[in-house]
Scaffold this motif. Sequence first.
Motif, mmCIF file in Angstrom:
data_model
loop_
_atom_site.group_PDB
_atom_site.id
_atom_site.type_symbol
_atom_site.label_atom_id
_atom_site.label_comp_id
_atom_site.label_asym_id
_atom_site.label_seq_id
_atom_site.Cartn_x
_atom_site.Cartn_y
_atom_site.Cartn_z
ATOM 1 N N LYS A 1 1.028 -1.238 0.014
ATOM 2 C CA LYS A 1 -0.100 0.250 0.114
ATOM 3 C C LYS A 1 0.943 1.137 0.017
ATOM 4 C CE LYS A 1 -3.626 -2.253 2.645
ATOM 5 N NZ LYS A 1 -4.320 -2.230 4.041
ATOM 6 N N ASN A 2 0.238 2.268 -0.494
ATOM 7 C CA ASN A 2 0.994 3.509 -0.606
ATOM 8 C C ASN A 2 0.824 4.074 1.062
ATOM 9 O OD1 ASN A 2 -1.057 5.427 -0.302
ATOM 10 N ND2 ASN A 2 -1.343 5.419 -2.758
ATOM 11 N N ALA A 3 1.755 5.200 1.211
ATOM 12 C CA ALA A 3 1.562 5.715 2.707
ATOM 13 C C ALA A 3 0.201 6.157 3.024
ATOM 14 C CB ALA A 3 2.644 6.730 2.772
ATOM 15 N N ALA A 4 -0.542 6.801 2.275
ATOM 16 C CA ALA A 4 -1.691 7.452 2.540
ATOM 17 C C ALA A 4 -2.807 6.028 2.820
ATOM 18 C CB ALA A 4 -2.404 8.186 1.399
ATOM 19 N N GLU A 5 -2.827 5.136 1.826
ATOM 20 C CA GLU A 5 -3.545 3.922 2.223
ATOM 21 C C GLU A 5 -3.068 3.367 3.641
ATOM 22 O OE1 GLU A 5 -4.043 2.383 -2.427
ATOM 23 O OE2 GLU A 5 -2.111 1.905 -1.396
ATOM 24 N N LEU A 6 -1.855 3.065 3.762
ATOM 25 C CA LEU A 6 -1.502 2.588 5.098
ATOM 26 C C LEU A 6 -2.108 3.340 6.428
ATOM 27 C CD1 LEU A 6 0.136 0.049 6.535
ATOM 28 C CD2 LEU A 6 1.842 1.361 6.348
ATOM 29 N N THR A 7 -2.017 4.554 6.069
ATOM 30 C CA THR A 7 -2.305 5.523 7.435
ATOM 31 C C THR A 7 -3.996 5.401 7.606
ATOM 32 O OG1 THR A 7 -0.582 7.064 7.038
ATOM 33 C CG2 THR A 7 -2.377 7.915 8.029
ATOM 34 N N ALA A 8 -4.523 5.260 6.475
ATOM 35 C CA ALA A 8 -6.185 5.219 6.514
ATOM 36 C C ALA A 8 -6.348 3.953 6.921
ATOM 37 C CB ALA A 8 -6.603 5.614 4.975
ATOM 38 N N ALA A 9 -5.756 2.926 6.660
ATOM 39 C CA ALA A 9 -6.204 1.646 7.208
ATOM 40 C C ALA A 9 -5.890 1.361 8.775
ATOM 41 C CB ALA A 9 -5.398 0.472 6.427
ATOM 42 N N ALA A 10 -4.767 2.244 9.257
ATOM 43 C CA ALA A 10 -4.522 2.417 10.662
ATOM 44 C C ALA A 10 -5.565 3.153 11.549
ATOM 45 C CB ALA A 10 -3.179 2.881 10.866
ATOM 46 N N HIS B 1 -8.830 3.473 10.440
ATOM 47 C CA HIS B 1 -9.935 2.454 10.418
ATOM 48 C C HIS B 1 -9.870 1.468 11.593
ATOM 49 C CE1 HIS B 1 -12.163 3.977 7.050
ATOM 50 N NE2 HIS B 1 -11.128 4.035 6.440
ATOM 51 N N GLU B 2 -8.624 0.925 11.583
ATOM 52 C CA GLU B 2 -8.376 0.024 12.856
ATOM 53 C C GLU B 2 -8.407 0.394 14.154
ATOM 54 O OE1 GLU B 2 -4.622 -2.038 12.142
ATOM 55 O OE2 GLU B 2 -5.152 -2.640 9.998
ATOM 56 N N ALA B 3 -7.894 1.630 14.405
ATOM 57 C CA ALA B 3 -8.210 2.268 15.493
ATOM 58 C C ALA B 3 -9.552 2.634 15.913
ATOM 59 C CB ALA B 3 -7.364 3.364 15.626
ATOM 60 N N LEU B 4 -10.283 3.115 14.732
ATOM 61 C CA LEU B 4 -11.679 3.300 15.102
ATOM 62 C C LEU B 4 -12.341 1.975 15.558
ATOM 63 C CD1 LEU B 4 -12.678 5.985 12.304
ATOM 64 C CD2 LEU B 4 -12.637 6.349 14.819
ATOM 65 N N ASP B 5 -12.190 0.903 14.852
ATOM 66 C CA ASP B 5 -12.761 -0.362 14.913
ATOM 67 C C ASP B 5 -12.670 -0.877 16.734
ATOM 68 O OD1 ASP B 5 -13.983 -0.172 12.496
ATOM 69 O OD2 ASP B 5 -12.518 -1.644 11.829
ATOM 70 N N ARG B 6 -11.379 -0.394 16.837
ATOM 71 C CA ARG B 6 -10.894 -1.121 18.237
ATOM 72 C C ARG B 6 -11.721 -0.332 19.492
ATOM 73 N NH1 ARG B 6 -5.667 -1.027 16.464
ATOM 74 N NH2 ARG B 6 -5.223 1.004 17.313
ATOM 75 N N GLY B 7 -12.074 0.899 19.113
ATOM 76 C CA GLY B 7 -12.527 1.587 20.434
ATOM 77 C C GLY B 7 -14.084 1.456 20.791
ATOM 78 N N PRO B 8 -14.388 1.647 21.876
ATOM 79 C CA PRO B 8 -15.800 1.407 22.176
ATOM 80 C C PRO B 8 -16.766 2.506 21.281
ATOM 81 C CG PRO B 8 -14.817 2.533 24.215
ATOM 82 C CD PRO B 8 -13.825 2.159 22.924
ATOM 83 N N ASP B 9 -16.490 3.735 21.230
ATOM 84 C CA ASP B 9 -17.260 4.769 20.690
ATOM 85 C C ASP B 9 -16.461 5.461 19.500
ATOM 86 O OD1 ASP B 9 -19.012 6.808 20.286
ATOM 87 O OD2 ASP B 9 -18.968 7.299 22.645
ATOM 88 N N PRO B 10 -16.643 4.849 18.288
ATOM 89 C CA PRO B 10 -15.906 5.240 17.156
ATOM 90 C C PRO B 10 -16.438 6.875 16.984
ATOM 91 C CG PRO B 10 -17.317 3.613 16.525
ATOM 92 C CD PRO B 10 -17.410 3.713 17.832
ATOM 93 N N ILE B 11 -17.509 7.412 17.140
ATOM 94 C CA ILE B 11 -18.192 8.671 16.877
ATOM 95 C C ILE B 11 -17.274 9.660 17.986
ATOM 96 C CG2 ILE B 11 -19.963 10.276 16.915
ATOM 97 C CD1 ILE B 11 -19.896 8.035 14.438
ATOM 98 N N ALA B 12 -17.021 9.428 18.987
ATOM 99 C CA ALA B 12 -16.446 10.192 20.144
ATOM 100 C C ALA B 12 -15.080 10.262 19.696
ATOM 101 C CB ALA B 12 -16.496 9.514 21.301
ATOM 102 N N ALA B 13 -14.432 9.434 19.158
ATOM 103 C CA ALA B 13 -12.872 9.292 18.789
ATOM 104 C C ALA B 13 -12.979 10.108 17.611
ATOM 105 C CB ALA B 13 -12.457 7.801 18.254
ATOM 106 N N LEU B 14 -13.654 9.998 16.684
ATOM 107 C CA LEU B 14 -13.821 10.938 15.589
ATOM 108 C C LEU B 14 -13.883 12.497 15.862
ATOM 109 C CD1 LEU B 14 -16.059 9.181 12.709
ATOM 110 C CD2 LEU B 14 -13.518 9.961 12.593
#
Length: 127
Positions: free
Chosen positions: A79-88, A90-103
């Motif tokens: 993946k390019n750098a932007a794709e890798l950052t975006a994937a990270a 998404h993973e961080a949002l998926d791990r947390g209990p409240d993705p909206i608060a994280a956003l």
Amino acid sequence: MAGTGSRGRVERRSAGELESEVLATLWATERPLTPAEIQAELDSGLAYNTVHTILKRLYDKKLVLRDAAGRRGAYRPAKNAAELTAAAMHEALDRGPDPIAALQQFVSGLSAEEERALRDLLGGGGA
């Protein structure tokens, strides 16, 4: 690059730092590189075996691909750098209990330029 600590001891880089350096080297070129070429590009005194080990870890994580069509033992980023950052992100949002608060927390820390870019991307263009 490893540095010297306050007591004159060599401080080691973490595997994550080395992985980032190898990925940055791969992103900086348009063709697959061999471990020896990456070692030369890094110019940091890393042993060939260390570079090879880092590439194996990156391959196991599916972050690099072995070049099957070209030179044997050459690697390229999956993946390019932007794709890798975006994937990270998404993973961080998926791990947390409240993705909206994280956003909300993430967006509140954006610079004015980043906020404008995000608004443009979401179609809200104006101020």
